[in-house]
Scaffold this active site. Structure first.
Site, PDB file in Angstrom:
ATOM      1  N   GLU A 312       0.797  -1.229   0.000  1.00  0.00           N
ATOM      2  CA  GLU A 312       0.000   0.000   0.000  1.00  0.00           C
ATOM      3  C   GLU A 312       0.829   1.278   0.000  1.00  0.00           C
ATOM      4  O   GLU A 312       0.523   2.236   0.706  1.00  0.00           O
ATOM      5  CB  GLU A 312      -0.955  -0.010   1.221  1.00  0.00           C
ATOM      6  CG  GLU A 312      -1.962  -1.139   1.152  1.00  0.00           C
ATOM      7  CD  GLU A 312      -2.895  -1.165   2.341  1.00  0.00           C
ATOM      8  OE1 GLU A 312      -4.080  -1.476   2.131  1.00  0.00           O
ATOM      9  OE2 GLU A 312      -2.462  -0.888   3.466  1.00  0.00           O
TER      10      GLU A 312
HETATM   11  N1  IFG Z   1      -4.356  -3.953   4.592  1.00  0.00           N
HETATM   12  C1  IFG Z   1      -3.135  -3.425   5.175  1.00  0.00           C
HETATM   13  C2  IFG Z   1      -2.942  -3.637   6.660  1.00  0.00           C
HETATM   14  C3  IFG Z   1      -4.237  -3.567   7.443  1.00  0.00           C
HETATM   15  C4  IFG Z   1      -5.260  -4.511   6.819  1.00  0.00           C
HETATM   16  C5  IFG Z   1      -6.491  -4.608   7.671  1.00  0.00           C
HETATM   17  C6  IFG Z   1      -1.986  -5.436   4.380  1.00  0.00           C
HETATM   18  C7  IFG Z   1      -0.740  -6.050   3.837  1.00  0.00           C
HETATM   19  C8  IFG Z   1      -5.571  -4.016   5.423  1.00  0.00           C
HETATM   20  N2  IFG Z   1      -2.001  -4.075   4.490  1.00  0.00           N
HETATM   21  O1  IFG Z   1      -2.911  -6.140   4.731  1.00  0.00           O
HETATM   22  O2  IFG Z   1      -2.051  -2.657   7.157  1.00  0.00           O
HETATM   23  O3  IFG Z   1      -4.729  -2.243   7.484  1.00  0.00           O
HETATM   24  O4  IFG Z   1      -7.307  -5.691   7.270  1.00  0.00           O
END
Ligand code: IFG
Length: 501
Positions: A312
């Site tokens: 992200e």
């Molecule tokens: N995605 C984000 C996390 C967390 C997650 C919550 C990943 C690799 C959503 N990144 O999962 O930091 O916020 O479900």
């Protein structure tokens, strides 16, 4: 004296979770623990596993259970000479009237044999005080080894901080299911949770806040981290530390002005948005910082892996992301570690030993499919299957639902070796169940989301693909409930599972 086992005792052979490769019951045989039972560890590899076994049995039986390296062949014996079929992590367990023998060719194998033996004793074995029950173990011959090498649990200690004791509680709980990797998500926008001596403000500032506004010493000193690593190792578990970058870095950028492109510190963040932060890709200070972090953590992490996050980075251009990774991935190797990262990074990796951790909700990812062709192995963590912070259903108060609602059957109903297009059984290193903690702040919260879906993930990581069958698995999962009640685990009693009283 041959004491036929009662039904509850023999049934325990059919309730083992994860499902072993092979179980041959000896119906008219039981071994009974008594105050004079001894434990023998005949090889160095068997000593720590024997100590773990004793630490489980002594409080609940009230027996001394001394550990000896020689003496009586009767009692419980951990020794070598396992069938080569057991491989690096498998074991053999043989129960007769006079002996319980665990044979393994490694410490890992002995740890796994101990967890099986634990489940062959009554649920009261999990108690912290002496219980008056017949400590019967059903006669059997078990030969077992795992489907995948990597069987992981991840805890996000950045969104909400968990004390060392809370982390140890979760480590102990996952160890019971032969989980062998514990991934600590140590840094994010909301917190930096591990002391870095060359950058003290990371924890002095970045380790002082969390989601929800709590303040205080919300971080681990390096000694506390060493202690967590040692505790995990005493359960046969390898710790994987994660420093998420180049995104998810607000806590670091709130701690040091020089980590920001505009030279201004960021304000502390205690919300739950993602994707807004990025290290300064073109500043050399960034890479001095990254190298110092990697150097210090590699020095106190005996395990082979460092997780560099990489997810992200939504405010980082693809070109800048590639530039960042081209400068950072070699640093992991420089300090003797193997890179793990959320799967986005793998398109930038030139070292096929680097491990993408797949977390998306799709069954097709061109970069991961291309990576396995270059020799990379994949850790499977599909968000809509094993993200433990996903709500079970609309009524679940805890958790999120961006990946969908994930009931227990959803966590069980997939095949890691045939899930992603172009990624086959041989390309899969294993599975890992992440627990993100935006909405999770207590051990009871952790347990409500992790149980039963963490044991389900452990089943997928260990059991032979051939035994994958919900109708047969559900009763085995339900049979765990008495143990979890004795342990005080706040599990979710899913209506999909026939929970045993
Ligand atoms: N995605 C984000 C996390 C967390 C997650 C919550 C990943 C690799 C959503 N990144 O999962 O930091 O916020 O479900």
């Amino acid at each position: 004296m041959t004491e036929t086992a009662d039904a509850a005792t023999t049934n325990r052979l059919q309730e083992l979770l994860p499902h072993p490769v092979g179980v041959e019951p000896r119906p008219d045989v039981t071994f009974t623990l008594t105050p004079s039972t001894t434990i023998r560890a005949t090889t160095p590899d068997a000593v720590a596993p024997a100590e773990l076994l004793a630490s489980i049995l002594r409080p609940s039986t009230g027996f001394a259970l001394p550990i000896e390296d020689s003496g009586s062949d009767d009692g419980i014996v951990l020794t070598d000479g396992a069938d080569p079929e057991t491989g690096r992590e498998g074991y053999q367990l043989d129960v007769t009237e006079s002996r319980v023998v665990i044979r393994a060719n490694s410490a890992a194998g002995h740890f796994n044999g101990v967890q099986t033996l634990r489940q062959l004793l009554p649920p009261e074995v999990e108690a912290g005080t002496a219980q008056q029950v017949p400590w019967q173990i059903p006669g059997a011959s078990v030969l077992d080894h795992p489907r995948y090498h990597h069987r992981g649990a991840m805890l996000d200690v950045a969104r909400h901080f968990f004390t060392p004791d809370q982390v140890k509680r979760y480590i102990d709980q996952v160890a019971a299911f032969k989980i062998n990797h514990f991934h600590l998500h140590l840094t994010d926008d909301q917190g930096w949770r591990l002391e870095i001596k060359s950058w003290p403000e990371l924890t002095n500032t970045g380790g002082g806040t969390e989601i929800g506004g709590r303040t205080g010493r919300l971080f681990y000193t390096q000694d506390e981290y060493r202690d967590l690593v040692a505790h995990a190792a005493s359960r046969g578990i390898t710790v994987i530390p994660e420093f998420d970058m180049p995104g998810h870095t607000n806590a670091a950028q709130a701690s040091y002005a020089e980590l920001n492109e505009d030279g201004e510190k960021r304000p502390a963040y205690s919300g739950i948005e993602v994707g807004f932060s990025s290290l300064a890709i073109h500043d050399d200070t960034t890479y001095r910082f990254v190298e110092d972090v990697i150097r210090e953590i590699a020095a106190i992490t005996p395990g082979p892996y460092l997780h560099i996050g990489g997810d992200e980075a939504l405010t980082t251009s693809d070109e800048d992301y590639a530039t960042f990774m081209s400068r950072v991935l070699p640093l992991v190797e420089k300090y003797g570690k193997t890179t793990v990262g959320w799967h986005e990074f793998v398109k930038t990796s030139e070292n096929p030993e680097a491990i993408p951790q797949f977390w998306a909700t799709t069954t097709k990812d061109d970069n991961v499919a291309a990576a396995v062709k270059r020799g990379h192995k994949v850790i499977m963590s599909p968000g809509n299957r094993v993200y433990l912070d996903m709500k079970y259903d609309e009524d679940t108060e805890l958790g999120l639902k961006w990946a969908g609602l994930v009931e227990v059957k959803d966590s069980y109903g997939w095949n890691p070796g045939a899930y992603l297009e172009g990624v086959t059984e041989e390309d899969v290193l294993g599975v890992e169940a992440p627990l993100w903690t935006e909405t999770v702040s207590t051990s009871a919260d952790v347990e409500h989301l992790a149980f039963p879906r963490l044991p389900v993930t452990a089943e997928l990581g260990w059991a032979p693909a051939a035994v994958h069958d919900w109708d047969k698995f559900a009763p085995r999962l339900g049979a765990q409930a008495p143990r979890w009640r004795v342990q005080g685990i706040n599990f979710y009693a899913s209506p999909q599972v026939p929970w045993k009283d």
